[in-house]
Every structure is written in structure tokens, then in C-alpha cells.
Design an enzyme around this catalytic site. Sequence first.
Site, PDB file in Angstrom:
ATOM      1  N   ASP A  39       0.836  -1.193   0.000  1.00  0.00           N
ATOM      2  CA  ASP A  39       0.000   0.000   0.000  1.00  0.00           C
ATOM      3  C   ASP A  39       0.872   1.245   0.000  1.00  0.00           C
ATOM      4  O   ASP A  39       0.586   2.226  -0.674  1.00  0.00           O
ATOM      5  CB  ASP A  39      -0.904   0.019   1.226  1.00  0.00           C
ATOM      6  N   ASP A  43       0.823   4.260  -2.572  1.00  0.00           N
ATOM      7  CA  ASP A  43       0.602   5.642  -2.163  1.00  0.00           C
ATOM      8  C   ASP A  43       1.711   6.547  -2.673  1.00  0.00           C
ATOM      9  O   ASP A  43       1.477   7.686  -3.072  1.00  0.00           O
ATOM     10  CB  ASP A  43       0.543   5.754  -0.638  1.00  0.00           C
ATOM     11  N   SER A  88       9.928 -18.411  10.117  1.00  0.00           N
ATOM     12  CA  SER A  88       9.627 -19.464  11.055  1.00  0.00           C
ATOM     13  C   SER A  88      10.873 -19.663  11.930  1.00  0.00           C
ATOM     14  O   SER A  88      11.810 -18.877  11.859  1.00  0.00           O
ATOM     15  CB  SER A  88       9.226 -20.655  10.194  1.00  0.00           C
ATOM     16  N   LEU A  89      10.875 -20.679  12.748  1.00  0.00           N
ATOM     17  CA  LEU A  89      12.024 -20.904  13.621  1.00  0.00           C
ATOM     18  C   LEU A  89      12.598 -22.284  13.385  1.00  0.00           C
ATOM     19  O   LEU A  89      11.863 -23.227  13.099  1.00  0.00           O
ATOM     20  CB  LEU A  89      11.592 -20.822  15.095  1.00  0.00           C
ATOM     21  N   GLU A 119      11.614 -17.227  26.071  1.00  0.00           N
ATOM     22  CA  GLU A 119      10.169 -16.960  26.107  1.00  0.00           C
ATOM     23  C   GLU A 119       9.426 -18.271  25.908  1.00  0.00           C
ATOM     24  O   GLU A 119       9.983 -19.226  25.397  1.00  0.00           O
ATOM     25  CB  GLU A 119       9.765 -16.018  24.951  1.00  0.00           C
ATOM     26  N   LYS A 121       6.972 -20.720  23.977  1.00  0.00           N
ATOM     27  CA  LYS A 121       6.528 -20.869  22.602  1.00  0.00           C
ATOM     28  C   LYS A 121       5.034 -21.155  22.630  1.00  0.00           C
ATOM     29  O   LYS A 121       4.602 -22.255  22.960  1.00  0.00           O
ATOM     30  CB  LYS A 121       7.280 -22.000  21.899  1.00  0.00           C
ATOM     31  N   ASP A 123       1.343 -21.853  21.490  1.00  0.00           N
ATOM     32  CA  ASP A 123       0.849 -22.669  20.387  1.00  0.00           C
ATOM     33  C   ASP A 123      -0.386 -22.020  19.765  1.00  0.00           C
ATOM     34  O   ASP A 123      -1.517 -22.437  19.995  1.00  0.00           O
ATOM     35  CB  ASP A 123       0.523 -24.078  20.896  1.00  0.00           C
ATOM     36  N   GLU A 189       1.478 -13.576  19.002  1.00  0.00           N
ATOM     37  CA  GLU A 189       0.751 -14.822  18.808  1.00  0.00           C
ATOM     38  C   GLU A 189      -0.688 -14.694  19.295  1.00  0.00           C
ATOM     39  O   GLU A 189      -0.927 -14.194  20.398  1.00  0.00           O
ATOM     40  CB  GLU A 189       1.489 -15.904  19.613  1.00  0.00           C
ATOM     41  N   TYR A 241       5.229 -10.107  20.941  1.00  0.00           N
ATOM     42  CA  TYR A 241       6.646 -10.407  21.174  1.00  0.00           C
ATOM     43  C   TYR A 241       7.643  -9.689  20.253  1.00  0.00           C
ATOM     44  O   TYR A 241       8.835  -9.804  20.467  1.00  0.00           O
ATOM     45  CB  TYR A 241       6.932 -11.905  21.209  1.00  0.00           C
ATOM     46  N   LYS A 329      11.600 -27.560  21.341  1.00  0.00           N
ATOM     47  CA  LYS A 329      10.279 -28.193  21.374  1.00  0.00           C
ATOM     48  C   LYS A 329      10.233 -29.212  22.498  1.00  0.00           C
ATOM     49  O   LYS A 329      11.148 -30.023  22.638  1.00  0.00           O
ATOM     50  CB  LYS A 329      10.020 -28.914  20.041  1.00  0.00           C
ATOM     51  N   CYS A 424       1.836 -52.466  -6.174  1.00  0.00           N
ATOM     52  CA  CYS A 424       1.386 -51.132  -5.756  1.00  0.00           C
ATOM     53  C   CYS A 424      -0.099 -51.204  -5.401  1.00  0.00           C
ATOM     54  O   CYS A 424      -0.913 -51.663  -6.211  1.00  0.00           O
ATOM     55  CB  CYS A 424       1.600 -50.129  -6.875  1.00  0.00           C
ATOM     56  N   CYS A 427      -2.146 -49.142  -8.197  1.00  0.00           N
ATOM     57  CA  CYS A 427      -2.234 -49.458  -9.620  1.00  0.00           C
ATOM     58  C   CYS A 427      -1.880 -50.912  -9.917  1.00  0.00           C
ATOM     59  O   CYS A 427      -1.970 -51.347 -11.060  1.00  0.00           O
ATOM     60  CB  CYS A 427      -1.334 -48.529 -10.437  1.00  0.00           C
ATOM     61  N   CYS A 442       6.723 -47.775  -6.278  1.00  0.00           N
ATOM     62  CA  CYS A 442       5.962 -48.224  -7.432  1.00  0.00           C
ATOM     63  C   CYS A 442       6.671 -47.651  -8.651  1.00  0.00           C
ATOM     64  O   CYS A 442       6.958 -46.455  -8.696  1.00  0.00           O
ATOM     65  CB  CYS A 442       4.533 -47.689  -7.351  1.00  0.00           C
ATOM     66  N   CYS A 447       1.270 -44.258 -12.567  1.00  0.00           N
ATOM     67  CA  CYS A 447       0.497 -44.646 -11.385  1.00  0.00           C
ATOM     68  C   CYS A 447      -0.386 -43.469 -10.949  1.00  0.00           C
ATOM     69  O   CYS A 447       0.103 -42.355 -10.756  1.00  0.00           O
ATOM     70  CB  CYS A 447       1.435 -45.031 -10.246  1.00  0.00           C
TER      71      CYS A 447
HETATM   72  S1  IVH Z   1       9.433 -15.558  17.262  1.00  0.00           S
HETATM   73  C1  IVH Z   1      11.371 -14.978  13.170  1.00  0.00           C
HETATM   74  N1  IVH Z   1       8.431 -16.004  19.667  1.00  0.00           N
HETATM   75  O1  IVH Z   1       6.351 -20.155  16.620  1.00  0.00           O
HETATM   76  C2  IVH Z   1      10.825 -15.254  14.507  1.00  0.00           C
HETATM   77  N2  IVH Z   1       7.516 -17.160  17.802  1.00  0.00           N
HETATM   78  O2  IVH Z   1       7.897 -21.968  14.987  1.00  0.00           O
HETATM   79  C3  IVH Z   1       9.645 -16.135  14.598  1.00  0.00           C
HETATM   80  N3  IVH Z   1       5.690 -18.661  18.330  1.00  0.00           N
HETATM   81  O3  IVH Z   1       5.652 -18.566  13.556  1.00  0.00           O
HETATM   82  C4  IVH Z   1       8.717 -15.859  15.683  1.00  0.00           C
HETATM   83  N4  IVH Z   1       5.658 -18.266  20.498  1.00  0.00           N
HETATM   84  O4  IVH Z   1       3.870 -18.433  15.386  1.00  0.00           O
HETATM   85  C5  IVH Z   1       8.381 -16.290  18.350  1.00  0.00           C
HETATM   86  N5  IVH Z   1       7.610 -16.321  21.811  1.00  0.00           N
HETATM   87  C6  IVH Z   1       7.568 -16.595  20.513  1.00  0.00           C
HETATM   88  C7  IVH Z   1       6.640 -17.516  19.971  1.00  0.00           C
HETATM   89  C8  IVH Z   1       6.659 -17.769  18.594  1.00  0.00           C
HETATM   90  C9  IVH Z   1       5.105 -18.939  19.504  1.00  0.00           C
HETATM   91  C10 IVH Z   1       5.350 -19.263  17.038  1.00  0.00           C
HETATM   92  C11 IVH Z   1       5.171 -18.276  15.893  1.00  0.00           C
HETATM   93  C12 IVH Z   1       6.162 -18.713  14.852  1.00  0.00           C
HETATM   94  C13 IVH Z   1       6.387 -20.140  15.214  1.00  0.00           C
HETATM   95  C14 IVH Z   1       7.723 -20.626  14.704  1.00  0.00           C
END
Ligand code: IVH
Length: 687
Positions: A39, A43, A88-89, A119, A121, A123, A189, A241, A329, A424, A427, A442, A447
Site C-alpha cells: 500500500d 501511495d 519461522s524458527l 520466552e 513458545k 501454540d 501470537e 513479542y 520443542k 502397488c 495401480c 511403485c 500410477c
Molecule cells: S518468534 C522470526 N516467539 O512459533 C521469529 N515465535 O515456529 C519467529 N511462536 O511462527 C517468531 N511463540 O507463530 C516467536 N515467543 C515466541 C513464539 C513464537 C510462539 C510461534 C510463531 C512462529 C512459530 C515458529
Amino acid sequence: MGDTFTLPFDPAIRAEQLRADLRRHEHLYYVQDAPEITDAAYDALMNELKRIEAGHPELLTPDSPTQRVGGKPAEGFKKVRHSRAMLSLDNAYSAEELADWDRRVRELAGPLPVEFMAELKLDGLSVALRYEPAGGGVSRLTTGVTRGDGQTGEDVTSNIRTIHSVPLTIPAEKLKKAGLPPAIEVRGEVVMPEAAFLRLNEEREQQGLALAVNPRNAAAGTLRTLEPGIVANRRLVFFAYFLLVNGEYMEQGQRATLEALGALGFRVNPSRKLVGSVEEMLQFIDGAEAARANLGYEIDGVVLKVDSHATQQRLGYTGRAPRWAIAYKFTAKSGVTQVTGITVQVGRTGKLTPVAELTPVFIGGTTVSRATLHNADFIERLGLKLGDWVKVERGGDVIPKVVEVVEDAEHPRGELNFAFPSKCPECGSEVVRVEGEVDFRCVNVDCPAKLRESLLHFGRRSVMNIEGLGEAVVQQLLDRGLVRGVADLYSLKRDELIALDRFAEKSADALLEEIEGSKKAGLARALMGLGIRFVGERTAELLAEEFGSIDALMGANAEELERVEEVGPRISQAILEFFSQSANLALIQSLKDAGVNMTAEKKLRSAQLAGLTFVLTGTLPTLTRDEAKARIEAAGGKTAGSVSKKTSYVVAGEEAGSKLEKARELNIPVLDEAGLLAMLAGPAVIE
Ligand code: IVH
């Protein structure tokens, strides 16, 4: 380039060009629901045109985009490009993996400080909230966007507004006190508390509706509901965050970011701690695991982020995740249940995967009724028989898996042996096991299962991102003989789609638009779509960047391929083998004929402003003179102290003086800060 000669600035030509660009972008935005630029960039173009028309009224035409406001937005959610990719992480599952990461971080950080913010994580799902100055001494929430594919998300602002923990306005003085400009972006989140989840499922049960599988899915579904009233009822919670200014994280680091967010009125998770060693990380993790059951919302691990912004910048990013953060995790949740059958699935590459059919069991908030058995060897190693009781594990998003056979007084062994099929299951063709590999495949190129799976793979979000190309649709397309390969998707007709079950004009048009849009996905995604063995997301990106086009890639020999980071003999062989098969060459040709872009998105970022000279004047609203200069130079542009014919753009802020006048005299285009930022953001990479 030597002495550059710049074309004289002709306002009439520029105005016409801007009109054409603006019309194109309006069409992409309002009609096709597929904007190519942000945007802000839009603009900036509009403002430039307005300025030219104001200075040269004779150039104003009645059909100029400046003479029309808005249009009819598409139904559903508007797509919004993120100011900065929502990545993502990477994950760690053990103390060793954490220690490895810690070591790598310290190596790469060199002399820079290394401390970590630990911190929870959460969900849920991540969203980005933009606040912009709204007058009256406040900044207001203007946009709330889901993560989407990381580059572009969906505008779910009206739903976000119903979440009580999201401030709708932030007083300007609070922003000022925190040393922040009036325009900020907050990321965090959205989670559905367990109580809200249970209540939702009670209601759904009473109404005879299918139950939501877990709070995260329920939260995601809720945010995409078109009725904000429903969303308000679901009591979602937002934990902040990250705080971004102009697409950059806060310079003061992660700890300060969380504090600032708290001061601005956001809910920040109180379970957090600055830690300095792996030992301290593990202590925090233990504490989090112990507290997990009583939090009232789900967490699936702990996130560790390097605190210092300078260190973060030095560490940088891999393709999809920052090197400066990691998700630890929690170990998978598990349950014990009985195997009622074993089915064998055929994948895209013909690989046969045995799957255990289970008596449904509730594990970590989800009902599990199938779990992977990986391959024939695994079944043999377990000595698995039909009727056995097994331990099933489920971690995060991963597919549930059988880990062992349970045998005790309550869980007697089963009796029926399972024979791995020699044909298979889809098929009936022969299956073979290549020497040195564990999997049976296969070998039938035609297939139907392979075809179905390649179509599904092609449409995946991380591949060509064709929303709506799910199992039910693919199966129908195949059953009706409408497609015989991925390239046929591009010649599907509206009538053919409308004739499918559960399809109406709207859904047919939506799918056609998605398919059309996928043509612009770019070389990396197209490479993944081809399904070359071992070529996943990251390798595809590196190959695309290196070779720039499918033709260049097809012309490469092993040595050239192996020059690419992460490509060794195994991958180069797979690529060469792929391009040596005529069926694959035909596929590539059909995709090209269909208009699928097989060239790489140019990585223009670092040379975005190459060849351009900027003159800064006046006070810009958010950037200091030095910051603006640094950003222009980082993007390959030059800055100069005075305006001359060689100046490409003058960037003017408040109280701009004689330089602005000079620019007007010489007809040099003038940008404001937003215009500059839009140029820095660059021509948006086509999704
Ligand atoms: S940091 C580039 N901090 O975990 C940094 N993520 O597996 C990415 N998530 O997509 C995010 N708690 O949806 C961050 N304290 C936290 C989080 C967090 C949950 C999720 C978030 C991210 C996913 C990655």
C-alpha cells in the site's frame, strides 16, 4: 558505469507512466485481488502523480487515477504484503542440539554480546498489527494480518479488533516516551485459551458439528471467520513479542522490546527470562514444562532469542529462519492404542509408506487415528502384528508415529502377521526396492497415486501456493480426466470447474485466479513443483538464485551445480537425472507454454537504488538524516549534499528549504519519507 548521463526529467512522460502503473496496480488490487506492491508503494506512486499534476495542471486528465477514489474491494480477506517476511524458527529437541546452537551463535557473534531472551513458545498463530498516527494524540490499529505464507498474509483487521488484549489505539505520548515513532508494527501470537476451546467444542457438539481438533486450529479458524461477532465470542488472546519500525526490529534488543510492548499496553507473556548459558536455558525450559499444565493456554516449547540487536544482525538469516533464534520443542506427547489395520500409501515419488490404522486415541489435544510406520523395515524391527497395542507419539505439527509395541497384562500381543505388498496398492504394478534404499517404490510412471500426489504437492502453500487445490478437488479433476499432469491445471476451463461437485461460479473463479496467480510464483517454487528428488525449499531457492532461469539450470553440469551451497554429488546427480528424462523436459516445456514464470525473482534488494543519487533535505518524520543516508547507501544508492542535474531524487521532510526549490527548478522528482521507504522496499517480489 563511468560518468552517468541521466535522461532529462519530463513531467508529461513521467505522469503518463505513473498513470499506467497506477491503473495496473489498481486492477491487480481491486479486481484480481493479487497486489504486487505494498500500500505504501502504491501511495508513493499516487503522491508523485498528484504532485506532478499540481505543478503542471495542463497535464491533468479527467481519467487520471488521482481523480477517482477507491473501488469495490473483493469479498473475503484482502491479501497484504508483510513489511518484513514473517519467518519461522529452527527447532531443537534436546540439550545437545541446544548446546550446538549456542556454540554456533557464539562463533558467529565474534566479539558481540551473546545473551538470550527465553520466552514461552505459544501454540497459536502469529499475526502482525500495524499502528499509524490518527490525529488526536493517538496511533490507531489500522491493519491486522495473518502470517500467511510468510511474505503475504490476510487482512483480518476486523477480527483482530475484537480481541480485548489488542489495544485499538496507543497514546502518542506513550510511543514518544518509549522512543518510538507514531507508526509501528507489533507482532505476536493469537491463542485460544483452553477454557474457550472446551466451551467451543461443547457448543459444537450440541449443534452436531464436527469438533475442533486443537486450540491452535480453532484459533486459526476463528481469525478467518467472516463474522467478527463470532470472533468476539471466542475470547482469543494476543501476546505480543516483536516490535518493528519501518520493517526493522527494535535496536534496543529483545528484552527491551518486550518491556516497551508492555508499557504500550500490550499483553506480554510474563514467563520470560534473560539467560546467559545453556544451563540457564535448560532451567527455564524445566520451569516452563512444569508450569505447562496450569497456564490455561497451550505451549509447545520455549523460544530462545539472542537479545542484542547488533548480534542478531550479525548472525542474520537462513532461507526460512533467523540464525539468532531457536525453538526448543518439548518432547512429544504420547498415548497407547491398538492397531486395527495397516494401509500402504503411495507418495508422489512412488514411495510406499505403511500407515497404522488405530483405535482413536486422544493425544495432546488431538484425536489420533492413524500413525506412520515409516517403511517395511520398521515394521519388521518392531515385529508388529495386527491387533498389537502400540505407543504413539505426536510432537507439534509432525505426523503421529508409532514408536514401540506395548506388551503387558492389559495389552496382549496381536496375532495376525502383516505382509508388505509386492504390488502397488493403487495401480497393481510391481514395486521395487533400489539397492541401498529402505523404501519400496511403485515403478509405474502413470500410477494414478503418483499423479494425485504430485498435483497436491504442486498446489501446496510452500510450492506453487494454489489455494483450493485440495484432495477432493484433485480427485475429481483426475476422475473426470480433466488433468493428466500439473501442466494441465493451466488449461482448465471455468465450465469444467463449475461442473465439479460442490463448485459454484465463485469457487471456480477463485480457483482459476489462484492457478493464474501461481504462474508468477518464480523459479524456486516452480523447481519445487517439478518434484526433483532432494530439492526442497532451501536448495530450490539457492539454485534459483544462482542460475536465474530454468534454461541456465538445465544447461549446468555437475561441477557447476555443486558450486551452489548445499548441493553435493547426491543432489547434483538427482538434478541431472531429472533433466535427462524426456517426460520431464516435456513437462517443463508445457509449463513454459502455459506462461509459468521459470526465471528467478531478482534479488534486487542490495542494489535496489543502484545508479541513483539522492539529496536529503528537511526533517523526516521518523528517520534521522544519518539513518536515511545509511539506508540509501545500503541499497546501492548514493547521497549528495546539493541538488544538481545529476540528482535523481530529492527526499524532503519538514522545513525543507532551498534544496527543494532547486529541485522544483530542475524538475527533479521529490519524495517524502514514505516514498523513499517504498523505493527501499523495492518492486515487490512477485508472489
Ligand atoms: S518468534 C522470526 N516467539 O512459533 C521469529 N515465535 O515456529 C519467529 N511462536 O511462527 C517468531 N511463540 O507463530 C516467536 N515467543 C515466541 C513464539 C513464537 C510462539 C510461534 C510463531 C512462529 C512459530 C515458529
